[in-house]
Design a protein around this motif. Structure first.
Motif, PDB file in Angstrom:
ATOM      1  N   LYS A  99     -12.569 -23.961 103.768  1.00 34.84           N
ATOM      2  CA  LYS A  99     -13.975 -24.222 103.439  1.00 34.84           C
ATOM      3  C   LYS A  99     -14.056 -25.568 102.738  1.00 34.84           C
ATOM      4  CE  LYS A  99     -15.476 -19.444 102.936  1.00 34.84           C
ATOM      5  NZ  LYS A  99     -16.239 -18.511 102.109  1.00 34.84           N
ATOM      6  N   GLU A 100     -15.111 -26.315 103.058  1.00 38.07           N
ATOM      7  CA  GLU A 100     -15.322 -27.596 102.397  1.00 38.07           C
ATOM      8  C   GLU A 100     -16.496 -27.451 101.433  1.00 38.07           C
ATOM      9  OE1 GLU A 100     -16.097 -32.253 103.493  1.00 38.07           O
ATOM     10  OE2 GLU A 100     -14.997 -30.976 104.889  1.00 38.07           O
ATOM     11  N   ILE A 101     -16.241 -27.756 100.165  1.00 41.98           N
ATOM     12  CA  ILE A 101     -17.255 -27.651  99.122  1.00 41.98           C
ATOM     13  C   ILE A 101     -17.257 -28.974  98.351  1.00 41.98           C
ATOM     14  CG2 ILE A 101     -17.999 -26.382  97.073  1.00 41.98           C
ATOM     15  CD1 ILE A 101     -16.386 -23.969  98.200  1.00 41.98           C
ATOM     16  N   ASN A 102     -18.386 -29.667  98.361  1.00 44.86           N
ATOM     17  CA  ASN A 102     -18.520 -30.956  97.655  1.00 44.86           C
ATOM     18  C   ASN A 102     -17.402 -31.933  98.023  1.00 44.86           C
ATOM     19  OD1 ASN A 102     -20.787 -29.968  96.352  1.00 44.86           O
ATOM     20  ND2 ASN A 102     -19.616 -29.241  94.603  1.00 44.86           N
ATOM     21  N   ASP A 103     -17.157 -32.085  99.294  1.00 46.95           N
ATOM     22  CA  ASP A 103     -16.135 -32.993  99.821  1.00 46.95           C
ATOM     23  C   ASP A 103     -14.701 -32.589  99.458  1.00 46.95           C
ATOM     24  OD1 ASP A 103     -18.035 -34.604 101.100  1.00 46.95           O
ATOM     25  OD2 ASP A 103     -18.330 -35.804  99.280  1.00 46.95           O
ATOM     26  N   ASN A 104     -14.504 -31.399  98.937  1.00 47.72           N
ATOM     27  CA  ASN A 104     -13.162 -30.872  98.661  1.00 47.72           C
ATOM     28  C   ASN A 104     -12.911 -29.709  99.617  1.00 47.72           C
ATOM     29  OD1 ASN A 104     -12.569 -32.555  96.339  1.00 47.72           O
ATOM     30  ND2 ASN A 104     -14.111 -31.335  95.274  1.00 47.72           N
ATOM     31  N   ARG A 105     -11.647 -29.586 100.035  1.00 47.60           N
ATOM     32  CA  ARG A 105     -11.301 -28.518 100.985  1.00 47.60           C
ATOM     33  C   ARG A 105     -10.411 -27.494 100.307  1.00 47.60           C
ATOM     34  NH1 ARG A 105      -9.680 -31.376 106.507  1.00 47.60           N
ATOM     35  NH2 ARG A 105      -8.600 -29.430 106.520  1.00 47.60           N
ATOM     36  N   TYR A 106     -10.704 -26.203 100.609  1.00 48.80           N
ATOM     37  CA  TYR A 106      -9.979 -25.098  99.984  1.00 48.80           C
ATOM     38  C   TYR A 106      -9.606 -24.058 101.028  1.00 48.80           C
ATOM     39  CZ  TYR A 106     -12.249 -27.104  95.886  1.00 48.80           C
ATOM     40  OH  TYR A 106     -12.696 -27.958  94.918  1.00 48.80           O
ATOM     41  N   TYR A 107      -8.431 -23.431 100.810  1.00 50.77           N
ATOM     42  CA  TYR A 107      -8.029 -22.295 101.633  1.00 50.77           C
ATOM     43  C   TYR A 107      -8.635 -21.026 101.036  1.00 50.77           C
ATOM     44  CZ  TYR A 107      -4.293 -25.003 103.899  1.00 50.77           C
ATOM     45  OH  TYR A 107      -3.592 -25.916 104.612  1.00 50.77           O
ATOM     46  N   TYR A 108      -9.118 -20.167 101.918  1.00 60.63           N
ATOM     47  CA  TYR A 108      -9.633 -18.851 101.517  1.00 60.63           C
ATOM     48  C   TYR A 108      -9.064 -17.798 102.451  1.00 60.63           C
ATOM     49  CZ  TYR A 108     -13.228 -20.602  98.336  1.00 60.63           C
ATOM     50  OH  TYR A 108     -13.888 -21.161  97.280  1.00 60.63           O
ATOM     51  N   TRP A 109      -8.746 -16.640 101.880  1.00 65.85           N
ATOM     52  CA  TRP A 109      -8.460 -15.464 102.689  1.00 65.85           C
ATOM     53  C   TRP A 109      -9.826 -14.947 103.139  1.00 65.85           C
ATOM     54  CZ3 TRP A 109      -3.668 -14.624 104.058  1.00 65.85           C
ATOM     55  CH2 TRP A 109      -2.630 -15.021 103.217  1.00 65.85           C
TER      56      TRP A 109
ATOM     57  N   ALA B 165      -6.129 -21.410  97.655  1.00 63.42           N
ATOM     58  CA  ALA B 165      -5.589 -22.640  97.053  1.00 63.42           C
ATOM     59  C   ALA B 165      -6.331 -23.838  97.631  1.00 63.42           C
ATOM     60  CB  ALA B 165      -4.095 -22.763  97.360  1.00 63.42           C
ATOM     61  N   PRO B 166      -6.193 -25.004  96.971  1.00 64.69           N
ATOM     62  CA  PRO B 166      -6.782 -26.209  97.561  1.00 64.69           C
ATOM     63  C   PRO B 166      -5.931 -26.679  98.744  1.00 64.69           C
ATOM     64  CG  PRO B 166      -5.648 -26.744  95.520  1.00 64.69           C
ATOM     65  CD  PRO B 166      -5.613 -25.247  95.659  1.00 64.69           C
ATOM     66  N   VAL B 167      -6.571 -27.350  99.669  1.00 63.45           N
ATOM     67  CA  VAL B 167      -5.853 -27.938 100.809  1.00 63.45           C
ATOM     68  C   VAL B 167      -5.261 -29.235 100.320  1.00 63.45           C
ATOM     69  CG1 VAL B 167      -6.078 -28.911 103.118  1.00 63.45           C
ATOM     70  CG2 VAL B 167      -7.410 -26.895 102.488  1.00 63.45           C
ATOM     71  N   ASN B 168      -3.947 -29.412 100.502  1.00 63.87           N
ATOM     72  CA  ASN B 168      -3.280 -30.659 100.102  1.00 63.87           C
ATOM     73  C   ASN B 168      -3.725 -31.765 101.031  1.00 63.87           C
ATOM     74  OD1 ASN B 168      -1.872 -29.378  98.056  1.00 63.87           O
ATOM     75  ND2 ASN B 168      -0.126 -28.915  99.386  1.00 63.87           N
ATOM     76  N   SER B 169      -3.937 -32.924 100.499  1.00 68.01           N
ATOM     77  CA  SER B 169      -4.432 -34.052 101.302  1.00 68.01           C
ATOM     78  C   SER B 169      -3.402 -34.521 102.332  1.00 68.01           C
ATOM     79  CB  SER B 169      -4.832 -35.210 100.404  1.00 68.01           C
ATOM     80  OG  SER B 169      -3.710 -35.622  99.624  1.00 68.01           O
ATOM     81  N   ASP B 170      -2.117 -34.210 102.130  1.00 69.57           N
ATOM     82  CA  ASP B 170      -1.081 -34.638 103.059  1.00 69.57           C
ATOM     83  C   ASP B 170      -0.831 -33.608 104.171  1.00 69.57           C
ATOM     84  OD1 ASP B 170      -0.173 -33.136 100.842  1.00 69.57           O
ATOM     85  OD2 ASP B 170       1.918 -33.677 101.267  1.00 69.57           O
ATOM     86  N   GLU B 171      -1.650 -32.556 104.246  1.00 71.68           N
ATOM     87  CA  GLU B 171      -1.488 -31.562 105.309  1.00 71.68           C
ATOM     88  C   GLU B 171      -2.334 -31.889 106.497  1.00 71.68           C
ATOM     89  OE1 GLU B 171      -2.021 -27.534 104.079  1.00 71.68           O
ATOM     90  OE2 GLU B 171      -0.572 -27.737 102.490  1.00 71.68           O
TER      91      GLU B 171
END
Length: 107
Positions: free
Chosen positions: A77-87, A101-107
């Motif tokens: 999910k992308e929230i305020n230009d940040n990406r996060y993993y969700y179950w 967890a947050p999505v690492n920018s290098d992934e």
């Protein structure tokens, strides 16, 4: 309604047929009510067992929290230009999510 007694189906055991033939109309109605309810119960249990077998997941991921079902998938999910993993998983008509967890920018 026929004046002739009914003929039992061939797959009924003789002892059951004899017991029914000796029963009162009230007892027969009680037996019919119970038999119908029992048949419905057994059919429902068989469907639930079959569904459980279909839904069974062989392995549970090591990082899956205890309160998240094994059928959950990971979504981003992308929230305020940040990406996060969700179950994410379905509960009835709704979809439930839990932060991973947050999505690492290098992934």
């Amino acid at each position: 309604m026929s004046y002739e007694p009914p003929t039992p189906t061939a797959n009924l055991p003789t002892e059951i047929v004899n017991t029914l033939n000796e029963s009162t109309p009230e007892r027969l109605r009680d037996v019919a009510t119970y038999a119908k309810a029992l048949a419905e119960y057994k059919e429902r249990e068989a469907r639930l067992e079959e569904k459980a077998d279909e839904d069974e997941v062989e392995e549970r991921p090591d990082d899956l929290p205890a309160d998240v079902p094994a059928k959950a998938t990971i979504t981003i999910k992308e929230i305020n230009d940040n990406r996060y993993y969700y179950w994410q998983w379905r509960e009835g008509d709704s979809v439930t999510s839990k932060y991973k967890a947050p999505v690492n920018s290098d992934e």
